[in-house]
Structure formats: structure tokens, C-alpha cells
Design a protein around this motif. Sequence first.
Motif, PDB file in Angstrom:
ATOM      1  N   THR A  35       0.824  -1.206   0.000  1.00 19.44           N
ATOM      2  CA  THR A  35       0.000   0.000   0.000  1.00 19.44           C
ATOM      3  C   THR A  35       0.859   1.258   0.000  1.00 19.44           C
ATOM      4  O   THR A  35       0.614   2.185  -0.773  1.00 19.44           O
ATOM      5  CB  THR A  35      -0.944   0.008   1.222  1.00 19.44           C
ATOM      6  N   ARG A  39       1.069   4.354  -2.716  1.00 17.24           N
ATOM      7  CA  ARG A  39       0.869   5.761  -2.331  1.00 17.24           C
ATOM      8  C   ARG A  39       2.021   6.630  -2.812  1.00 17.24           C
ATOM      9  O   ARG A  39       1.817   7.733  -3.293  1.00 17.24           O
ATOM     10  CB  ARG A  39       0.739   5.900  -0.808  1.00 17.24           C
ATOM     11  N   GLN A  47      -5.256   8.404   0.769  1.00 14.48           N
ATOM     12  CA  GLN A  47      -5.284   7.046   1.313  1.00 14.48           C
ATOM     13  C   GLN A  47      -6.689   6.464   1.219  1.00 14.48           C
ATOM     14  O   GLN A  47      -6.877   5.303   0.868  1.00 14.48           O
ATOM     15  CB  GLN A  47      -4.802   7.040   2.768  1.00 14.48           C
ATOM     16  N   LYS A  48      -7.687   7.272   1.511  1.00 11.93           N
ATOM     17  CA  LYS A  48      -9.079   6.816   1.447  1.00 11.93           C
ATOM     18  C   LYS A  48      -9.442   6.365   0.030  1.00 11.93           C
ATOM     19  O   LYS A  48     -10.048   5.310  -0.154  1.00 11.93           O
ATOM     20  CB  LYS A  48     -10.010   7.940   1.906  1.00 11.93           C
ATOM     21  N   THR A  51      -7.583   3.104  -0.941  1.00 10.56           N
ATOM     22  CA  THR A  51      -8.217   1.948  -0.297  1.00 10.56           C
ATOM     23  C   THR A  51      -9.510   1.578  -1.009  1.00 10.56           C
ATOM     24  O   THR A  51      -9.765   0.396  -1.293  1.00 10.56           O
ATOM     25  CB  THR A  51      -8.493   2.254   1.185  1.00 10.56           C
ATOM     26  N   GLN A  52     -10.320   2.571  -1.340  1.00  8.55           N
ATOM     27  CA  GLN A  52     -11.592   2.322  -2.024  1.00  8.55           C
ATOM     28  C   GLN A  52     -11.371   1.683  -3.392  1.00  8.55           C
ATOM     29  O   GLN A  52     -12.020   0.696  -3.745  1.00  8.55           O
ATOM     30  CB  GLN A  52     -12.356   3.630  -2.190  1.00  8.55           C
ATOM     31  N   LEU A  54      -8.708   0.042  -4.491  1.00  8.99           N
ATOM     32  CA  LEU A  54      -8.149  -1.304  -4.329  1.00  8.99           C
ATOM     33  C   LEU A  54      -9.244  -2.298  -3.970  1.00  8.99           C
ATOM     34  O   LEU A  54      -9.275  -3.414  -4.494  1.00  8.99           O
ATOM     35  CB  LEU A  54      -7.051  -1.297  -3.264  1.00  8.99           C
ATOM     36  N   ARG A  55     -10.170  -1.912  -3.090  1.00 12.33           N
ATOM     37  CA  ARG A  55     -11.273  -2.807  -2.713  1.00 12.33           C
ATOM     38  C   ARG A  55     -12.154  -3.134  -3.909  1.00 12.33           C
ATOM     39  O   ARG A  55     -12.581  -4.271  -4.085  1.00 12.33           O
ATOM     40  CB  ARG A  55     -12.099  -2.175  -1.601  1.00 12.33           C
ATOM     41  N   ARG A  65      -5.299  -9.393  -2.965  1.00 15.34           N
ATOM     42  CA  ARG A  65      -4.781  -8.772  -1.738  1.00 15.34           C
ATOM     43  C   ARG A  65      -4.306  -9.895  -0.817  1.00 15.34           C
ATOM     44  O   ARG A  65      -5.068 -10.802  -0.496  1.00 15.34           O
ATOM     45  CB  ARG A  65      -5.898  -7.967  -1.071  1.00 15.34           C
ATOM     46  N   TYR A  77      -0.403  -6.255  -2.877  1.00 15.84           N
ATOM     47  CA  TYR A  77      -1.368  -6.341  -3.968  1.00 15.84           C
ATOM     48  C   TYR A  77      -0.655  -6.781  -5.238  1.00 15.84           C
ATOM     49  O   TYR A  77       0.487  -6.392  -5.474  1.00 15.84           O
ATOM     50  CB  TYR A  77      -2.030  -4.979  -4.210  1.00 15.84           C
TER      51      TYR A  77
END
Length: 125
Positions: A35, A39, A47-48, A51-52, A54-55, A65, A77
Motif C-alpha cells: 500500500t 501511495r 489514502q481513502k 483503499t476504495q 483497491l477494494r 490482496r 497487492y
Amino acid sequence: MEKTYNIGVEATMEVIGGKWKPIILCHLRNGVMRTGELRRAIPKITQKMLTQQLRELEAAAIICRTVYQQVPPKVEYCLTDYGESLETILHQLCVWGEENVDRRREQGEQVNLLQWDAALENRDK
């Protein structure tokens, strides 16, 4: 629930569309990344949002993951086999972007492509 697309690219863009997903995928083409590495490679993403995105890519089975149970936690990842099927598309997006930057430079625009410029510098050494 039935889905209907008017053209195939709609189905593609539903999975990999948006500002950040293609960028994330292009970085993961080169191998496994953590991660923090993502970044640093994409400094303008929050970061938010990372994360979104990647999900969503994981839910679509495009990326995998892997969580290592250690302190501090380690998460990596990578592209799945299904995600690797996007290689040709991602490569063409990169090539088109590089050619577009060259074209814009030839027209006198001041535009930088950091990764490309660094690769050219290393090649010339």
C-alpha cells in the motif's frame, strides 16, 4: 439483476474506469506492491481513495490482496490472472499517453512525464 450495455467498452469501464484504477493497474503490471509503495507511486491519490479503489478492483477479481499476519501488518497487492488479461489494454494506454506527451511538447506545450523522462535519462547514461 440483468445488466445491459450498449457497447463493450461500457462493461470494461465499469470495472477499470475512473481516474485512479488504470493508474493503479499500470503500477501493478510491474509486480507486487504494498500500500505504501502505491501511495508513493501515485502521490496525488488520498489514502481513502486508494483503499476504495483497491477494494473495488479486488471485488472485481482484477487484483489479489495478501495479508501477512505480522506486526506491523503487511499487505501486498498484485494482478490476478484475470487482471493480467488487461496487459494489452494497459500497455496501449501507456503508449498512447507517451505519444500524446511527445505531440504536445512538439507543439510547444511545457508538459512533463516523470516516469518517461527518468527512463530516457537512464537510457542515455
